[in-house]
Write a protein that holds these residues in place. Sequence first.
Motif, mmCIF file in Angstrom:
data_model
loop_
_atom_site.group_PDB
_atom_site.id
_atom_site.type_symbol
_atom_site.label_atom_id
_atom_site.label_comp_id
_atom_site.label_asym_id
_atom_site.label_seq_id
_atom_site.Cartn_x
_atom_site.Cartn_y
_atom_site.Cartn_z
ATOM 1 N N ARG A 31 13.675 -7.648 -54.215
ATOM 2 C CA ARG A 31 12.374 -7.364 -54.814
ATOM 3 C C ARG A 31 12.148 -8.178 -56.091
ATOM 4 O O ARG A 31 11.902 -7.645 -57.171
ATOM 5 C CB ARG A 31 12.218 -5.862 -55.072
ATOM 6 N N LEU A 32 12.243 -9.497 -55.942
ATOM 7 C CA LEU A 32 11.996 -10.397 -57.067
ATOM 8 C C LEU A 32 10.499 -10.544 -57.309
ATOM 9 O O LEU A 32 9.687 -10.355 -56.388
ATOM 10 C CB LEU A 32 12.616 -11.765 -56.793
ATOM 11 N N PRO A 33 10.078 -10.932 -58.528
ATOM 12 C CA PRO A 33 8.655 -11.114 -58.816
ATOM 13 C C PRO A 33 8.027 -12.167 -57.900
ATOM 14 O O PRO A 33 8.624 -13.214 -57.625
ATOM 15 C CB PRO A 33 8.651 -11.576 -60.275
ATOM 16 N N THR A 34 6.824 -11.901 -57.449
ATOM 17 C CA THR A 34 6.138 -12.771 -56.501
ATOM 18 C C THR A 34 5.995 -14.194 -57.029
ATOM 19 O O THR A 34 6.150 -15.168 -56.269
ATOM 20 C CB THR A 34 4.741 -12.191 -56.183
ATOM 21 N N GLU A 35 5.746 -14.357 -58.325
ATOM 22 C CA GLU A 35 5.508 -15.696 -58.860
ATOM 23 C C GLU A 35 6.748 -16.578 -58.799
ATOM 24 O O GLU A 35 6.658 -17.801 -58.865
ATOM 25 C CB GLU A 35 4.996 -15.629 -60.304
ATOM 26 N N GLU A 42 -2.911 -17.032 -47.556
ATOM 27 C CA GLU A 42 -2.168 -16.591 -48.733
ATOM 28 C C GLU A 42 -1.222 -17.695 -49.203
ATOM 29 O O GLU A 42 -1.050 -17.900 -50.413
ATOM 30 C CB GLU A 42 -1.384 -15.309 -48.412
ATOM 31 N N GLN A 43 -0.627 -18.406 -48.246
ATOM 32 C CA GLN A 43 0.272 -19.498 -48.631
ATOM 33 C C GLN A 43 -0.482 -20.586 -49.382
ATOM 34 O O GLN A 43 -0.007 -21.108 -50.390
ATOM 35 C CB GLN A 43 0.943 -20.091 -47.388
ATOM 36 N N ARG A 44 -1.670 -20.921 -48.921
ATOM 37 C CA ARG A 44 -2.476 -21.938 -49.600
ATOM 38 C C ARG A 44 -2.831 -21.481 -51.017
ATOM 39 O O ARG A 44 -2.761 -22.255 -51.963
ATOM 40 C CB ARG A 44 -3.743 -22.219 -48.794
ATOM 41 N N ARG A 45 -3.179 -20.208 -51.155
ATOM 42 C CA ARG A 45 -3.554 -19.700 -52.473
ATOM 43 C C ARG A 45 -2.376 -19.777 -53.434
ATOM 44 O O ARG A 45 -2.504 -20.216 -54.576
ATOM 45 C CB ARG A 45 -4.035 -18.243 -52.347
ATOM 46 N N ARG A 46 -1.189 -19.391 -52.969
ATOM 47 C CA ARG A 46 -0.018 -19.383 -53.849
ATOM 48 C C ARG A 46 0.411 -20.800 -54.237
ATOM 49 O O ARG A 46 0.772 -21.058 -55.374
ATOM 50 C CB ARG A 46 1.151 -18.666 -53.169
ATOM 51 N N LEU A 47 0.396 -21.709 -53.268
ATOM 52 C CA LEU A 47 0.785 -23.082 -53.589
ATOM 53 C C LEU A 47 -0.214 -23.733 -54.535
ATOM 54 O O LEU A 47 0.166 -24.519 -55.408
ATOM 55 C CB LEU A 47 0.926 -23.903 -52.299
ATOM 56 N N ALA A 48 -1.495 -23.396 -54.364
ATOM 57 C CA ALA A 48 -2.508 -23.933 -55.271
ATOM 58 C C ALA A 48 -2.296 -23.391 -56.682
ATOM 59 O O ALA A 48 -2.432 -24.118 -57.676
ATOM 60 C CB ALA A 48 -3.897 -23.570 -54.767
ATOM 61 N N GLU A 49 -1.942 -22.127 -56.771
ATOM 62 C CA GLU A 49 -1.673 -21.521 -58.080
ATOM 63 C C GLU A 49 -0.459 -22.165 -58.730
ATOM 64 O O GLU A 49 -0.438 -22.446 -59.931
ATOM 65 C CB GLU A 49 -1.438 -20.018 -57.892
ATOM 66 N N GLN A 50 0.565 -22.453 -57.921
ATOM 67 C CA GLN A 50 1.777 -23.098 -58.437
ATOM 68 C C GLN A 50 1.497 -24.539 -58.866
ATOM 69 O O GLN A 50 1.995 -25.011 -59.884
ATOM 70 C CB GLN A 50 2.878 -23.071 -57.368
ATOM 71 N N ALA A 51 0.657 -25.244 -58.091
ATOM 72 C CA ALA A 51 0.374 -26.651 -58.376
ATOM 73 C C ALA A 51 -0.540 -26.825 -59.574
ATOM 74 O O ALA A 51 -0.505 -27.852 -60.259
ATOM 75 C CB ALA A 51 -0.233 -27.316 -57.143
ATOM 76 N N GLY A 52 -1.400 -25.851 -59.833
ATOM 77 C CA GLY A 52 -2.353 -25.963 -60.938
ATOM 78 C C GLY A 52 -3.297 -27.131 -60.697
ATOM 79 O O GLY A 52 -3.941 -27.221 -59.644
ATOM 80 N N GLN A 104 -2.743 -32.414 -55.514
ATOM 81 C CA GLN A 104 -2.256 -33.430 -54.590
ATOM 82 C C GLN A 104 -0.794 -33.205 -54.231
ATOM 83 O O GLN A 104 -0.282 -33.785 -53.276
ATOM 84 C CB GLN A 104 -2.443 -34.845 -55.173
ATOM 85 N N LYS A 105 -0.102 -32.321 -55.001
ATOM 86 C CA LYS A 105 1.293 -32.021 -54.705
ATOM 87 C C LYS A 105 1.445 -30.952 -53.624
ATOM 88 O O LYS A 105 2.556 -30.614 -53.235
ATOM 89 C CB LYS A 105 2.017 -31.563 -55.979
ATOM 90 N N MET A 106 0.332 -30.410 -53.152
ATOM 91 C CA MET A 106 0.394 -29.427 -52.072
ATOM 92 C C MET A 106 0.597 -30.144 -50.740
ATOM 93 O O MET A 106 -0.047 -31.145 -50.461
ATOM 94 C CB MET A 106 -0.896 -28.592 -52.035
#
Length: 481
Positions: A373-377, A416-426, A430-432
Amino acid sequence: MENSENSSEVRAQRLENMEKLKAMGYQPFGKAYSRTGRLSDIAADFEEHKPVRAAGRLLARRDMGKSTFAHISDGSSRLQIYVKKDEVGEDAYAAFKILDIGDQLGVEGELFVTRTGEKTIKVQKWELLSKALLPLPEKWHGLQDTEIRYRQRYLDLIANPEVREVFNKRVAMVREIRTFLAERGFSEVETPMLQVMAGGAAAKPFVTHYNALKTDMYLRIAPELYLKRLLVGGFDKVFEMNRNFRNEGLSRTHNPEFTMLEIYEAFGDVNSMKSLVQDLVTHVAQKVFGTLVVGEGDRRIDLTPPWRTAAYRDLVKERAGADWFDLPVDEARKRAEQLGCELDPAWGMAEVTHEVYEKVIEKTLMNPTFVTRLPTELVPLAKTCADDPSVVDVFELEIGGCEIAPGYTELNDPLEQRRRLAEQAGEDVQKMDQDFLTALEHGMPPAGGMGIGIDRLMLILSGCETIRDVILFPHLKPRNA
């Protein structure tokens, strides 16, 4: 190698001996030599008077006038040989006495047992197979200099049989892992190590340039995104054991080039991965190392199932205080620093918390522990827990105070995967990996996935002190750097 024995005078003497042997008809770098078997096989199947052919490196000898006892080693074992002038002939015996320690030779003869009970080959013929122009290090039978041991591993393997045994065990461990997975229906696959995008983990990649395509490429940091493409394509149980590369630091448990096993099972989840890794590690420990208790003293580890499970938040609260997650970030930073953590001023609560976990808590988890149960981020490629979307359905398997294997219930929702990767990429969208996201939109089955650090697993099971002791050629700072 800084060693008085390795002087130019010693090399010159060996070159002179080589010329003498050539004049006597012995070529210094000979041809292939057929053997009855390895020395270990010959010793195991020993019968007196049995004819044999063996080969190996000359390690030691005792001249006794008209006869010589010596030992040769081929890496599998060492065995005594007995060379007698009356048996091999005067010329061959004279040539044998010119040999240097370290030379490779082949011998033909028959087996017998000496009066002291030692298994021995009585030599009838011998051949020079390779002349050693440089000697073994002084006191080669106990080489301890770590600088030499790591930079010139071949000398370490010659000098220290226990080191060679560690790597023999590593070979056996890797073979056993492959057999274990194959017997359970997993297919071994290969995916690109040179990638257009470095994905599948948060790590700094090594960058290179592909001239033919006029584009930068990356040595992979993880094979995950390609293995998930195979799940989409219909491979239901796959694994890959190969190299990953991360342009990061060196430590007791880190090498920038490392061997990783990644496993994915369609229609599985984090629980199927838990069961799989527990069965795999205990099987290998018993099959290859013969025990479920490894290491000694403070580093003693008991692998006996069932393994402990502990929630990430609970471990943090135990060590950092029950009120940790209620603290303002400034207060949390102060407490983390009091615990000995060094913090980046830009870090928020999640990063500060994880630093406490990695620097304070992780090293205390000696016996196998599934941290869940690690943090989602922290884990953008895993599914969230059904009862709490702020945490993900994953484990980090900790053994011996370091992470051995992360395991996930894999995220297969492409939106959901697209949303999370976009959030990570900021802003670096283009890194997605758009091709990976497109693959997910074709429907990836629910799946469990896991990575196992092979070097770290070997470190734990062997009881060695540092990861350099279980990697044949670990990375070191160049001598002239």
